[in-house]
Design a protein around this motif. Structure first.
Motif: not given
Length: 149
Positions: A120-127
């Protein structure tokens, strides 16, 4: 008086942001660990010995924590049956701490919740940005350690 460079100014801002983030991470960790009967601090110490048994001093060094704080938490984990001490062949007095089956059960219970939280926290962020941030934090940790020695 020495003036700070632009990089040093940005480092100072980063340190303050990391302090703030650490507080938020600890709050989240407490919420994630509570259903398993743990606190963030107990989870941290128990997590440190999942790969292999370690002495309290090793855990403290690995995590940048005071040995006395780790000792207190390790003793609580052992009293609760989540961890156990064993003889250390390398050091007569420094026992090794390892997770018990009950400790592993608690960790598995937390992992289910932590995976959903991290997704949830990392959703949509670039790995790749996470990987770059991780690399920078590791370099900074090493430099801080070197500056202190």
């Amino acid at each position: 008086m020495t003036t700070r460079t632009e990089a040093a100014d940005t480092l100072t801002e980063l340190v303050l942001a990391v302090f703030r983030l650490n507080g938020r991470f600890l709050e989240a960790a407490d919420r994630l660990a509570a259903p398993a009967g743990l606190t963030a601090a107990r989870w941290q110490v128990l997590g440190a010995v999942l790969g292999e048994p370690k002495s309290v001093a090793e855990i403290g060094r690995d995590m940048g924590l005071a040995r006395q704080s780790v000792q207190r938490l390790a003793d609580i984990l052992a009293e609760e049956g989540l961890a156990a001490y064993a003889d250390n062949p390398a050091h007569r007095r420094a026992k090794l701490l390892s997770a018990t089956e009950a400790g592993w059960t608690a960790i598995r219970h937390i992992a289910t919740r932590q995976h959903a939280w991290a997704n949830s926290v990392s959703e949509g962020l670039d790995p790749q940005e996470f990987k770059a941030a991780l690399a920078l934090l590791r370099v900074l940790a090493l430099r801080v350690e070197q500056a202190e020695s």
